[in-house]
Design an enzyme around this catalytic site. Sequence first.
Site, PDB file in Angstrom:
ATOM      1  N   GLN A  90       0.675  -1.092   0.132  1.00  0.00           N
ATOM      2  CA  GLN A  90       0.054   0.145   0.022  1.00  0.00           C
ATOM      3  C   GLN A  90       0.883   1.288  -0.022  1.00  0.00           C
ATOM      4  O   GLN A  90       2.143   1.294   0.254  1.00  0.00           O
ATOM      5  CB  GLN A  90      -0.834  -0.147   1.107  1.00  0.00           C
ATOM      6  CG  GLN A  90      -2.044  -1.244   1.275  1.00  0.00           C
ATOM      7  CD  GLN A  90      -2.808  -1.043   2.553  1.00  0.00           C
ATOM      8  OE1 GLN A  90      -2.789  -1.999   3.451  1.00  0.00           O
ATOM      9  NE2 GLN A  90      -3.459   0.062   2.709  1.00  0.00           N
ATOM     10  N   HIS A  91       0.374   2.350  -0.317  1.00  0.00           N
ATOM     11  CA  HIS A  91       0.625   3.639   0.074  1.00  0.00           C
ATOM     12  C   HIS A  91       1.776   4.243  -0.981  1.00  0.00           C
ATOM     13  O   HIS A  91       2.089   5.424  -1.005  1.00  0.00           O
ATOM     14  CB  HIS A  91       1.272   3.909   1.225  1.00  0.00           C
ATOM     15  CG  HIS A  91       0.311   3.451   2.540  1.00  0.00           C
ATOM     16  ND1 HIS A  91      -0.804   4.024   2.675  1.00  0.00           N
ATOM     17  CD2 HIS A  91       0.657   2.627   3.388  1.00  0.00           C
ATOM     18  CE1 HIS A  91      -1.223   3.485   3.718  1.00  0.00           C
ATOM     19  NE2 HIS A  91      -0.451   2.440   4.333  1.00  0.00           N
ATOM     20  N   ASP A 117      -2.142  -4.986  -0.397  1.00  0.00           N
ATOM     21  CA  ASP A 117      -1.829  -6.218   0.010  1.00  0.00           C
ATOM     22  C   ASP A 117      -2.754  -6.853   0.960  1.00  0.00           C
ATOM     23  O   ASP A 117      -3.164  -7.995   1.216  1.00  0.00           O
ATOM     24  CB  ASP A 117      -0.391  -6.607   0.134  1.00  0.00           C
ATOM     25  CG  ASP A 117       0.333  -5.569   1.268  1.00  0.00           C
ATOM     26  OD1 ASP A 117      -0.206  -4.671   1.622  1.00  0.00           O
ATOM     27  OD2 ASP A 117       1.546  -5.672   1.176  1.00  0.00           O
TER      28      ASP A 117
HETATM   29  O1  LIG Z   1       1.760   0.097   4.893  1.00  0.00           O
HETATM   30  C1  LIG Z   1       1.264  -0.814   5.092  1.00  0.00           C
HETATM   31  C2  LIG Z   1      -0.276  -0.815   5.668  1.00  0.00           C
HETATM   32  O2  LIG Z   1      -0.742   0.387   5.775  1.00  0.00           O
HETATM   33  C3  LIG Z   1       2.040  -2.216   4.801  1.00  0.00           C
HETATM   34  O3  LIG Z   1       1.191  -3.285   5.370  1.00  0.00           O
HETATM   35  C4  LIG Z   1       2.354  -2.179   3.316  1.00  0.00           C
HETATM   36  O4  LIG Z   1       1.035  -2.412   2.597  1.00  0.00           O
HETATM   37  C5  LIG Z   1       3.525  -3.236   3.078  1.00  0.00           C
HETATM   38  O5  LIG Z   1       3.128  -4.616   3.191  1.00  0.00           O
HETATM   39  P1  LIG Z   1       4.163  -5.889   3.455  1.00  0.00           P
HETATM   40  O6  LIG Z   1       4.952  -5.736   2.224  1.00  0.00           O
HETATM   41  O7  LIG Z   1       4.533  -5.734   4.587  1.00  0.00           O
HETATM   42  O8  LIG Z   1       3.054  -7.003   3.278  1.00  0.00           O
END
Ligand SMILES: O=C(CO)[C@@H](O)[C@H](O)COP(=O)(O)O
Length: 456
Positions: free
Chosen positions: A71-72, A225
């Site tokens: 995300q983000h 994700d």
């Molecule tokens: O920033 C967040 C949720 O807000 C993280 O959960 C990212 O989405 C990255 O996820 P992973 O690579 O650790 O699964």
Amino acid sequence: MTLVAGVDSSTQSCKVVIRDAESGALVREGRAPHPEGTEVHPDHWWTALQGAIEQAGGLADVAAVSVGAQQHGMVCLDENGEVVRPALLWNDTRSAGAAADLVAELGGPKAWAEAVGSVPVASFTVTKLRWLAREEPDNARRTRSVCLPHDWLTWRLAGRPDTIATDRGDASGTGYWSPATGEYRTDLLELAMGRVPELPRVLGPAEQAGTAEHGGALLAPGTGDNMAAALGVGMRPGDVVVSIGTSGTAFACSETPSADAAGLVAGFADATGRYLPLVCTLNAARVLDAAARMLGVTPQGLSDLALRAPAGSGGLVLVPYLEGERTPNRPDATGSLHGLRLSNSSPEHLARAAVEGMLCGLADALDALGVEPARVLLIGGGARSEAVRRIAPTVFGRPVLVPTPGEYVADGAAKQAAWLLSGEPEPPHWEAGGTERYEGDPTPGLRERYREAAQD
Ligand SMILES: O=C(CO)[C@@H](O)[C@H](O)COP(=O)(O)O
Ligand SMILES: Nc1ncnc2c1ncn2[C@@H]1O[C@H](COP(=O)(O)OP(=O)(O)O)[C@@H](O)[C@H]1O
């Protein structure tokens, strides 16, 4: 047999699963690594996706594809659709000052929670755009459109059409889209950047994003994700999922949007039309990686060592803020060891303190959600560790269920692809694999010692 593909383009790697759309049975899979670092050129995600697809035997016989991704991340494109600068990822903390400024400028945390369901910290895209506008004004000027990692990969699969699409789940992590109203808050982008770039169209849960340039598979909307993991693991009301990947996350599903003015819970939307209140830490599986490195052992070796030490690690506490921290919002914090004595100066104690410290951060995340879970499901790479599975109940103070290890983000994306094909109002129900239940008595004093150490 009709095949669907699901992608997980996460922080450390890209995974692809190809499943039978009807039964969900796994047919083929592939994976490829991503580069290290908190800023990454999106071309690396594309290269890794191609590698993972190739390893999974290609997409020629696949009817629909969906991309789940971290995300983000801020992906800025110029007027020709070229990437303006490497993407700043969710775990890049350079925009922490920008986040604090934006929170103050809108009138405080409550105003943000009411506007977009979340109080932005450095992870949120909106703060990265403020950072860009302040620190790289030329790049900000060249930015015609802004999108997220999964939007960009879906757009590339479609052969770079004129418009880019996203979904509710990922849009809810930008800080300029409201899960409660389903609308962009372009005023907040204006506040951050001084202008409003082009934004992706926000698709409904099973709305088609396009058609793959090669092979003609239908492209599902994709999602963030965590939203994909919720779909993949078959989350039901009352469940809390704790994911131990690069990030540590604890999330619940909800019929109503949330707005936590304390800023601990992000009020995300999910991939089914509902909501996904979520607490995220920056330090999870990589704390275990770092501890294994320091001790010169493999992940399996770390697990064995940790399970030989007493519960509570003889008073040794590892505060796991190795990458700064997001929850609590301490972007400049570092990790530390507390309570070191001759009696606990052993590899076993250090290994267990690393596992316990990481899990204490996640226990705080679980508590911050403010729900009494019917089931706690443990997923993500870190949940493959036997020590993590056995120690988690002693830290969380409740049993945990560990689904058969798998790629639940990619699986959720594949389910979304199958949903698009089905045209049904709800996602398909695929038979879930088993879960293993872990129980254990809470470790006396552990969370209190952690709380005290983390405040230093
Ligand atoms: O920033 C967040 C949720 O807000 C993280 O959960 C990212 O989405 C990255 O996820 P992973 O690579 O650790 O699964
Ligand atoms: N058996 C294991 N024990 C401990 N950690 C593990 C194990 N297997 C994988 N991991 C860790 O899981 C992490 C990757 O998890 P994953 O959920 O794929 O992350 P992400 O989705 O953020 O890329 C890595 O840091 C890796 O070291």
